[in-house]
Write a protein that holds these residues in place. Structure first.
Motif, short mmCIF file in Angstrom:
data_model
loop_
_atom_site.label_atom_id
_atom_site.label_comp_id
_atom_site.label_asym_id
_atom_site.label_seq_id
_atom_site.Cartn_x
_atom_site.Cartn_y
_atom_site.Cartn_z
N ARG A 119 13.78 0.86 -13.75
CA ARG A 119 13.05 1.77 -12.87
C ARG A 119 12.22 0.98 -11.88
N GLN A 120 12.30 1.37 -10.59
CA GLN A 120 11.47 0.71 -9.59
C GLN A 120 10.05 1.22 -9.73
N LEU A 121 9.10 0.29 -9.85
CA LEU A 121 7.70 0.64 -10.04
C LEU A 121 6.95 0.71 -8.73
N ALA A 122 7.24 -0.21 -7.81
CA ALA A 122 6.53 -0.30 -6.53
C ALA A 122 7.29 -1.27 -5.64
N SER A 123 6.81 -1.42 -4.41
CA SER A 123 7.37 -2.41 -3.49
C SER A 123 6.44 -3.59 -3.37
N ALA A 124 7.02 -4.75 -3.21
CA ALA A 124 6.23 -5.98 -3.05
C ALA A 124 5.57 -5.99 -1.68
N ALA A 125 4.62 -6.86 -1.52
CA ALA A 125 3.93 -7.02 -0.25
C ALA A 125 4.89 -7.53 0.82
N THR A 126 4.45 -7.47 2.06
CA THR A 126 5.27 -7.94 3.17
C THR A 126 5.20 -9.46 3.27
N PRO A 127 6.12 -10.09 4.01
CA PRO A 127 6.09 -11.55 4.12
C PRO A 127 4.79 -12.10 4.71
N ALA A 128 4.06 -11.30 5.47
CA ALA A 128 2.83 -11.78 6.10
C ALA A 128 1.60 -11.63 5.21
N THR A 129 1.78 -11.13 4.00
CA THR A 129 0.66 -10.92 3.09
C THR A 129 0.77 -11.87 1.91
N PRO A 130 -0.28 -11.93 1.08
CA PRO A 130 -0.18 -12.81 -0.09
C PRO A 130 1.01 -12.41 -0.96
N PRO A 131 1.62 -13.36 -1.65
CA PRO A 131 2.78 -13.02 -2.48
C PRO A 131 2.38 -12.14 -3.65
N SER A 132 3.32 -11.33 -4.11
CA SER A 132 3.07 -10.49 -5.28
C SER A 132 2.92 -11.40 -6.51
N HIS A 133 2.13 -10.94 -7.47
CA HIS A 133 1.90 -11.71 -8.68
C HIS A 133 2.27 -10.87 -9.90
N ILE A 134 2.79 -11.53 -10.91
CA ILE A 134 3.07 -10.89 -12.19
C ILE A 134 2.40 -11.72 -13.27
N ARG A 135 1.68 -11.05 -14.14
CA ARG A 135 1.00 -11.76 -15.22
C ARG A 135 1.09 -10.94 -16.50
N ARG A 153 0.83 -1.20 0.00
CA ARG A 153 0.00 0.00 0.00
C ARG A 153 0.87 1.26 0.00
N GLY A 154 0.54 2.18 -0.90
CA GLY A 154 1.24 3.45 -0.98
C GLY A 154 2.64 3.40 -1.57
N SER A 155 3.03 2.26 -2.16
CA SER A 155 4.41 2.11 -2.63
C SER A 155 4.61 2.43 -4.11
#
Length: 94
Positions: A74-90, A59-61
């Motif tokens: 270029r960095q687009l955003a930050s991935a979720a934290t370890p306690a949240t669902p994993p980030s997905h790329i499609r 959130r907010g990243s």
């Protein structure tokens, strides 16, 4: 480019109440638009009608906005934290 960056990050799955809440919230989100299942997300339009989607971002990243042109590295955003669902790329074509 399309973005969503203000949804609350998922609560930790380390407690029984937190786990129960995540299941209930997941069910409620599944009743909405498909993009709700991806949480905070980013969709890039690439060359030749190909799209790349990144879901479950922190959130907010987001470091890009609609209309920005992005470059390699270029960095687009930050991935979720370890306690949240994993980030997905499609990716998908037109």
């Amino acid at each position: 480019m399309a973005t969503t960056d203000r949804r609350r990050d998922h609560l930790s799955r380390t407690s029984l109440p937190g786990l129960a809440y995540l299941h209930l919230e997941g069910f409620i989100r599944s009743l909405g638009w498909p993009r709700h299942l991806w949480g905070n997300n980013l969709v890039l339009k690439l060359d030749q009608g190909v799209y790349a989607g990144f879901g479950h971002l922190r959130r907010g990243s987001l470091r890009v906005a609609v209309g920005d042109r992005v470059t390699v590295g270029r960095q687009l955003a930050s991935a979720a934290t370890p306690a949240t669902p994993p980030s997905h790329i499609r990716t998908s074509g037109s």
